[in-house]
Design a protein around this motif. Sequence first.
Motif, PDB file in Angstrom:
ATOM      1  N   PRO A  35      29.945  30.180  35.937  1.00 23.71           N
ATOM      2  CA  PRO A  35      30.336  31.596  35.892  1.00 23.71           C
ATOM      3  C   PRO A  35      31.512  31.907  36.806  1.00 23.71           C
ATOM      4  CG  PRO A  35      28.057  31.321  36.679  1.00 23.71           C
ATOM      5  CD  PRO A  35      28.515  30.006  36.209  1.00 23.71           C
ATOM      6  N   GLN A  36      31.570  31.246  37.950  1.00 28.34           N
ATOM      7  CA  GLN A  36      32.672  31.527  38.869  1.00 28.34           C
ATOM      8  C   GLN A  36      34.006  31.040  38.315  1.00 28.34           C
ATOM      9  OE1 GLN A  36      31.678  30.326  42.882  1.00 28.34           O
ATOM     10  NE2 GLN A  36      29.857  31.614  42.911  1.00 28.34           N
ATOM     11  N   VAL A  37      34.020  29.854  37.759  1.00 30.07           N
ATOM     12  CA  VAL A  37      35.253  29.347  37.147  1.00 30.07           C
ATOM     13  C   VAL A  37      35.666  30.251  35.984  1.00 30.07           C
ATOM     14  CG1 VAL A  37      36.299  27.436  35.885  1.00 30.07           C
ATOM     15  CG2 VAL A  37      34.808  26.971  37.822  1.00 30.07           C
ATOM     16  N   HIS A  38      34.652  30.700  35.264  1.00 27.16           N
ATOM     17  CA  HIS A  38      34.893  31.596  34.140  1.00 27.16           C
ATOM     18  C   HIS A  38      35.611  32.859  34.613  1.00 27.16           C
ATOM     19  CE1 HIS A  38      32.979  33.059  30.114  1.00 27.16           C
ATOM     20  NE2 HIS A  38      34.275  33.006  30.083  1.00 27.16           N
ATOM     21  N   ILE A  39      35.140  33.415  35.689  1.00 26.97           N
ATOM     22  CA  ILE A  39      35.735  34.629  36.239  1.00 26.97           C
ATOM     23  C   ILE A  39      37.172  34.372  36.701  1.00 26.97           C
ATOM     24  CG2 ILE A  39      35.624  36.217  38.203  1.00 26.97           C
ATOM     25  CD1 ILE A  39      32.513  36.069  37.900  1.00 26.97           C
ATOM     26  N   VAL A  40      37.372  33.268  37.391  1.00 29.88           N
ATOM     27  CA  VAL A  40      38.721  32.915  37.841  1.00 29.88           C
ATOM     28  C   VAL A  40      39.654  32.777  36.639  1.00 29.88           C
ATOM     29  CG1 VAL A  40      40.105  31.038  38.813  1.00 29.88           C
ATOM     30  CG2 VAL A  40      38.047  31.800  39.996  1.00 29.88           C
ATOM     31  N   GLN A  68      27.704  37.885  41.642  1.00 31.51           N
ATOM     32  CA  GLN A  68      28.669  36.790  41.548  1.00 31.51           C
ATOM     33  C   GLN A  68      29.931  37.101  42.346  1.00 31.51           C
ATOM     34  OE1 GLN A  68      28.454  33.781  40.467  1.00 31.51           O
ATOM     35  NE2 GLN A  68      26.449  33.965  39.508  1.00 31.51           N
ATOM     36  N   ILE A  69      30.419  38.335  42.210  1.00 38.33           N
ATOM     37  CA  ILE A  69      31.639  38.711  42.930  1.00 38.33           C
ATOM     38  C   ILE A  69      31.400  38.674  44.443  1.00 38.33           C
ATOM     39  CG2 ILE A  69      33.306  40.556  43.317  1.00 38.33           C
ATOM     40  CD1 ILE A  69      33.727  39.097  40.706  1.00 38.33           C
ATOM     41  N   ASP A  70      30.210  39.118  44.857  1.00 38.56           N
ATOM     42  CA  ASP A  70      29.869  39.007  46.286  1.00 38.56           C
ATOM     43  C   ASP A  70      30.071  37.577  46.784  1.00 38.56           C
ATOM     44  OD1 ASP A  70      29.216  41.643  46.545  1.00 38.56           O
ATOM     45  OD2 ASP A  70      27.050  41.361  46.447  1.00 38.56           O
ATOM     46  N   LYS A  71      29.541  36.644  46.028  1.00 34.59           N
ATOM     47  CA  LYS A  71      29.657  35.226  46.421  1.00 34.59           C
ATOM     48  C   LYS A  71      31.107  34.777  46.449  1.00 34.59           C
ATOM     49  CE  LYS A  71      25.240  33.805  44.414  1.00 34.59           C
ATOM     50  NZ  LYS A  71      24.653  33.167  43.217  1.00 34.59           N
ATOM     51  N   MET A  72      31.862  35.227  45.458  1.00 33.86           N
ATOM     52  CA  MET A  72      33.249  34.785  45.356  1.00 33.86           C
ATOM     53  C   MET A  72      34.129  35.411  46.428  1.00 33.86           C
ATOM     54  SD  MET A  72      33.640  34.690  41.208  1.00 33.86           S
ATOM     55  CE  MET A  72      35.269  33.970  41.190  1.00 33.86           C
ATOM     56  N   VAL A  73      33.789  36.631  46.819  1.00 30.27           N
ATOM     57  CA  VAL A  73      34.508  37.256  47.937  1.00 30.27           C
ATOM     58  C   VAL A  73      34.247  36.441  49.201  1.00 30.27           C
ATOM     59  CG1 VAL A  73      34.570  39.262  49.466  1.00 30.27           C
ATOM     60  CG2 VAL A  73      34.541  39.588  46.991  1.00 30.27           C
ATOM     61  N   LYS A  74      32.984  36.092  49.414  1.00 30.09           N
ATOM     62  CA  LYS A  74      32.616  35.272  50.575  1.00 30.09           C
ATOM     63  C   LYS A  74      33.353  33.936  50.553  1.00 30.09           C
ATOM     64  CE  LYS A  74      28.212  36.748  52.073  1.00 30.09           C
ATOM     65  NZ  LYS A  74      26.815  36.795  51.588  1.00 30.09           N
ATOM     66  N   ALA A  75      33.488  33.381  49.343  1.00 27.62           N
ATOM     67  CA  ALA A  75      34.161  32.084  49.199  1.00 27.62           C
ATOM     68  C   ALA A  75      35.683  32.223  49.252  1.00 27.62           C
ATOM     69  CB  ALA A  75      33.737  31.423  47.887  1.00 27.62           C
ATOM     70  N   GLY A  76      36.163  33.466  49.305  1.00 26.45           N
ATOM     71  CA  GLY A  76      37.604  33.679  49.447  1.00 26.45           C
ATOM     72  C   GLY A  76      38.403  33.561  48.161  1.00 26.45           C
TER      73      GLY A  76
END
Lengths: 139, 139
Positions: A35-40, A68-76
Motif C-alpha cells: 500500500p505504501q508503494v502504491h501511494i508513492v 497509512q499516511i501516519d506511518k509514511m509521514v513518520k517514515a519521511g
Amino acid sequence: MKNQDDHLNHAIIEFYEKLSSWEMAVVKDNGFSLPQVHIVEILGLNGPMRMKELAGKIGVTTGTLTVQIDKMVKAGLVLRRAHETDRRSILVELTDPGQVMFEEHDKLHMQLTTDLTVQFSEAERAQMLDFFNRINKEF
Amino acid sequence: MKNQDDHLNHAIIEFYEKLSSWEMAVVKDNGFSLPQVHIVEILGLNGPMRMKELAGKIGVTTGTLTVQIDKMVKAGLVLRRAHETDRRSILVELTDPGQVMFEEHDKLHMQLTTDLTVQFSEAERAQMLDFFNRINKEF
DNA sequence: CCATATAGTTCGTTAATCAAAGTAATAATC
DNA sequence: GATTATTACTTTGATTAACGAACTATATGG
C-alpha cells in the motif's frame, strides 16, 4: 464460442494480473509495504492530492488511509499540507525522499515497459501509447 | 524532459491503477473478498492449478493461500483435487458455482472493455489485441 | 538407503482494513 | 444569518489478510 472482444478482454485481464504479480514481487524486495508503494506511485504520477481523492484511487476508506499516511509521514516519505481554500481538506504530497523513491520505482516500471515492448517498432509503440491514452481518457 | 517511452510507461501505470481501483469497487459490491475474487478470476482464466503456482500468481505465500482456499472450499467456490503424478501436489479448481461466479465477474470486465474501446474501430481493436498478446507473451 | 529439496498445512504474530463514532469546516435551506 | 445537512478527516475497536517458521508427506539425487 469466443469472439474477438472476449479475447481482447481476457488479454487485458491477463496483462493486469501479470503486472499485479510483478508489482508485488518488486515491492517485496524493497522494504516498504505494497500500500505504501502504491501511494508513492500515485502521488508521484499525479502530484499532491486530498486524502479523500487518494483513498478513492487506491480503493480504501479514509480511515485506513489516515493510518497509512501516519506511518509514511513518520517514515519521511510524505507530508500533510493545508488545503488553500478548504480548511477541512488536507493535501498529501511526497517529500524529497518520497520523490526519490518514486523515481527509483518508476525506473523499474520503465525497464519493464522497455522489455515488454522490445520487439515493437517506433510506430507501434506510438500507436500503443495512443491506444492507452484514449482508453485512460474514457476510464 | 519526458520522452515517448516515459509517456507509454506512465500511460500503462495509469491504466493499471484505474483497473485496480475499478476491480476493488466491483468486488466491494458482490459480498466476496478481493483475494477470493482474484483467485476465481485466475482459475477461471487459466484452469485448475497447483497451490504453489496459484500462490505465485497472486503474490502470497502458500500458508496464506491455504487459509483462503479453506474458506473458498467451505463457501463452495473451489475444490481440492489430487495431482495425478505428484502426490505432494494438490490441484485447485472451480466448482460449478465458482465457474458461474467467474462468468458473472467476467461479464463485468467485458462490459468495461467494451466501454473503454467504444470509440475504437474494428481494426484498432484487433491491433490492440495483437499488442496485448505480444506483451503478455513477453511478460 | 539417506540426504536434500519440494508441496502443502498449521500456528503465532503483525499489518491492513472496515465500520462506526467523533470533530471540524463548509454548503444549503429557510 | 441561523440552523441543518453535508463533507473531510481522524480515532477506535474488531475483523481479516499476510508472513514466517515449524511440521508432515512425498519426491529426487547421490
